[in-house]
Design a protein around this motif. Sequence first.
Motif, mmCIF file in Angstrom:
data_model
loop_
_atom_site.group_PDB
_atom_site.id
_atom_site.type_symbol
_atom_site.label_atom_id
_atom_site.label_comp_id
_atom_site.label_asym_id
_atom_site.label_seq_id
_atom_site.Cartn_x
_atom_site.Cartn_y
_atom_site.Cartn_z
ATOM 1 N N GLY A 160 43.895 1.896 20.028
ATOM 2 C CA GLY A 160 44.057 2.796 18.885
ATOM 3 C C GLY A 160 44.330 4.226 19.329
ATOM 4 O O GLY A 160 45.215 4.899 18.788
ATOM 5 N N LEU A 161 43.562 4.681 20.317
ATOM 6 C CA LEU A 161 43.786 6.023 20.851
ATOM 7 C C LEU A 161 45.158 6.129 21.504
ATOM 8 O O LEU A 161 45.848 7.145 21.364
ATOM 9 C CB LEU A 161 42.691 6.388 21.854
ATOM 10 N N LEU A 162 45.556 5.077 22.218
ATOM 11 C CA LEU A 162 46.884 5.080 22.846
ATOM 12 C C LEU A 162 47.977 5.179 21.788
ATOM 13 O O LEU A 162 48.961 5.910 21.975
ATOM 14 C CB LEU A 162 47.094 3.823 23.691
ATOM 15 N N ARG A 163 47.817 4.450 20.686
ATOM 16 C CA ARG A 163 48.815 4.529 19.610
ATOM 17 C C ARG A 163 48.935 5.962 19.088
ATOM 18 O O ARG A 163 50.044 6.465 18.894
ATOM 19 C CB ARG A 163 48.450 3.576 18.467
ATOM 20 N N LYS A 164 47.789 6.612 18.878
ATOM 21 C CA LYS A 164 47.815 7.995 18.394
ATOM 22 C C LYS A 164 48.483 8.921 19.403
ATOM 23 O O LYS A 164 49.335 9.737 19.049
ATOM 24 C CB LYS A 164 46.390 8.488 18.116
ATOM 25 N N ILE A 165 48.098 8.785 20.663
ATOM 26 C CA ILE A 165 48.660 9.641 21.712
ATOM 27 C C ILE A 165 50.161 9.422 21.835
ATOM 28 O O ILE A 165 50.945 10.371 21.877
ATOM 29 C CB ILE A 165 47.959 9.381 23.069
ATOM 30 N N LEU A 166 50.556 8.150 21.881
ATOM 31 C CA LEU A 166 51.973 7.836 22.068
ATOM 32 C C LEU A 166 52.808 8.188 20.839
ATOM 33 O O LEU A 166 53.971 8.573 20.974
ATOM 34 C CB LEU A 166 52.148 6.365 22.450
ATOM 35 N N SER A 167 52.232 8.082 19.639
ATOM 36 C CA SER A 167 52.999 8.473 18.453
ATOM 37 C C SER A 167 53.210 9.982 18.435
ATOM 38 O O SER A 167 54.263 10.456 18.007
ATOM 39 C CB SER A 167 52.326 7.999 17.166
ATOM 40 N N SER A 168 52.221 10.749 18.909
ATOM 41 C CA SER A 168 52.418 12.203 18.976
ATOM 42 C C SER A 168 53.439 12.552 20.052
ATOM 43 O O SER A 168 54.240 13.471 19.878
ATOM 44 C CB SER A 168 51.099 12.933 19.203
#
Length: 186
Positions: A171-179
């Motif tokens: 979930g954190l990776l998704r947030k980081i990568l989407s930013s």
Amino acid sequence: MWLFGGQKRRQFEQMVRPLLKPLYQTALRLTRQAEWAEDLTQDTLIRAYERFHLFTPGTNFRAWLFTILTNLYLNDCEKARRRPSVVSFRNANEEAEEWDFPSHNASEEPETALLTDILPEHLQNAVDSLPEEYRVAVILVDIEEMDYQEAATALGIPVGTVRSRVSRGRGLLRKILSSVRHLMLL
């Protein structure tokens, strides 16, 4: 089954040889430092060889070996947390007024090239930015392709905790990568 002398060594080498590269790659991902990864890999192999008589034939040797690696890494991290983080130079020689440190270009390091070949830089940076407990779980499950049970064994925690950490890490990776993706589009 107890093995003695050369037979023990040969069986150990035969079992560990195909795991040397993945073991080092995992150590490098965990530590993010080549020298520490080399030491960690060597310490893992020494510890595994010394305790090879405790390995149960027919069980998962890879998980057993990565458990040793992970435990040594976590022990090293715990020792580092206990060390003082401030170094005093008050008593240093007056002759050593200037400290010459060689310039270091991380992009020229072979281990950087190894990790870059495996993970794109933005993904590696995102994984590196995760909190330690999520980072280790994601590395073991998603990058090293361990199943949840193997990762749980390696980390010495319940399978449910591994699932939770991997899920939160993803979930954190998704947030980081989407930013990161959003910034790339600007």
